[in-house]
Design a protein around this motif. Sequence first.
Motif, PDB file in Angstrom:
ATOM      1  N   ASP A 168     104.867  76.644  49.417  1.00 17.41           N
ATOM      2  CA  ASP A 168     104.744  76.721  47.969  1.00 17.41           C
ATOM      3  C   ASP A 168     104.935  75.356  47.302  1.00 17.41           C
ATOM      4  O   ASP A 168     104.176  74.969  46.403  1.00 17.41           O
ATOM      5  N   LYS A 223     102.245  73.480  44.880  1.00 24.20           N
ATOM      6  CA  LYS A 223     102.611  73.192  43.490  1.00 24.20           C
ATOM      7  C   LYS A 223     102.471  71.706  43.188  1.00 24.20           C
ATOM      8  O   LYS A 223     101.950  71.321  42.118  1.00 24.20           O
ATOM      9  N   LEU A 255     100.340  75.200  35.149  1.00 21.70           N
ATOM     10  CA  LEU A 255     100.243  75.813  36.476  1.00 21.70           C
ATOM     11  C   LEU A 255     100.577  77.295  36.374  1.00 21.70           C
ATOM     12  O   LEU A 255     101.599  77.678  35.806  1.00 21.70           O
ATOM     13  N   LYS A 259     101.146  80.535  38.731  1.00 25.13           N
ATOM     14  CA  LYS A 259     101.376  80.935  40.108  1.00 25.13           C
ATOM     15  C   LYS A 259     100.994  82.386  40.328  1.00 25.13           C
ATOM     16  O   LYS A 259     101.282  83.266  39.515  1.00 25.13           O
ATOM     17  N   TYR A 317      98.416  78.343  43.322  1.00 22.47           N
ATOM     18  CA  TYR A 317      98.554  77.843  41.954  1.00 22.47           C
ATOM     19  C   TYR A 317      97.176  77.669  41.314  1.00 22.47           C
ATOM     20  O   TYR A 317      96.288  77.045  41.892  1.00 22.47           O
TER      21      TYR A 317
END
Length: 377
Positions: free
Chosen positions: A217, A221, A283, A285, A290
């Motif tokens: 993740d 990101k 962003l 999620k 993303y």
Amino acid sequence: MSKMVQRAVALVVMLVVVLGGTIWGTASTTIHYQPLDSGAPVVMTVNGDEVCADEYAGYMLYNMAYYANMYAQFGMSDVWDDEYAAATLGASMPSAAKDQSVYARVVLQKFNELGLKLTYDQEKQMSQLRQDTIDDMGYDAFLKQIGSFGFSDQSYSNFMYISQCYNALNDYYFGTNGTNVPSDEDLRQYFADNYIAAKHILISTVDSTTGETIRIDAEAKAEAQKILDRINAGEDYDTLMNEYSEDPGLSGNPDGYIFTEGEMVTEFYDGAKALAEGEVSGLVKSDYGYHIIKREPLDVDGQFENYKGLLTTAVAGTMDDLLTQWMQEADVQTTETYDEITYQNVREYLPADVQEVLNAQDAATDETAAETADAAE
């Protein structure tokens, strides 16, 4: 489409496959609908109209044949010879036959209530289809074929007639100038009020096909943030999208997506809905990774015809939605006879001519088995 309607419609589909015809595009036999008038006991009433045991038993036997055919495709020679499978499926046979009984009655009732008529050409087409089938296979073979599915000539013709009543109702409500068809103005307004156009740049954490992790993740990101920083610094969104987006649908949707609630993952829908046209999100999620979303203007005029069918269904529903409603609202009362008929004794309640066909088939099967056994010895 509800399970009730699915089971009812499956009956007609199965008969089409078996007899090789195109039932939905044609119409009933010229004799129209005629009650079997066999004196069989009543199993239920639907809005006060009686359904007798021979008709109901036909629907039940059909369902049994339907499942036997389905399981045969997976290598099970006869599901009804398997004790566990038969008991499990058998428990659902009364409700399936009940649904088809209710389907038949509510369609016929609504057709008559509205004063609808099948055209001469429709009746002629169906009559010709039936005759062509008989000419092709012979009348005795025709009776054996439909008999194996629980139908006599009359009960088969009745259900085909009812299927055409369904078609006529569909035309009445949803055909050209149908009473339930919304105006283009209403559809355009619904389109504008409920649909969104948007593009996105996706940096994935998982493979959309396999579900396997592509990157952790934090890595996704950080990569997405670098792209967002470049967009905020004035770089062209589309250029960055085409270079970096990992959306597997990008090549097929280079101009983005048009969608309404429920068609995209919730985070994507909510993120796009919150934007003004031309605005780019932060962003966003989701389970896929993303997203950097850009809301686009919705081209109502240019896209209307492409979405008109979906819009009509969303605003007005479908014939099957109406049918589901009618079936749910119907006053259905069952009798003690209804409780007596099971998948195990259903043949005892079939029309006499259907029982004769099935008994003859059983005798022929037994004779063939005996001959095979003698030959093996």
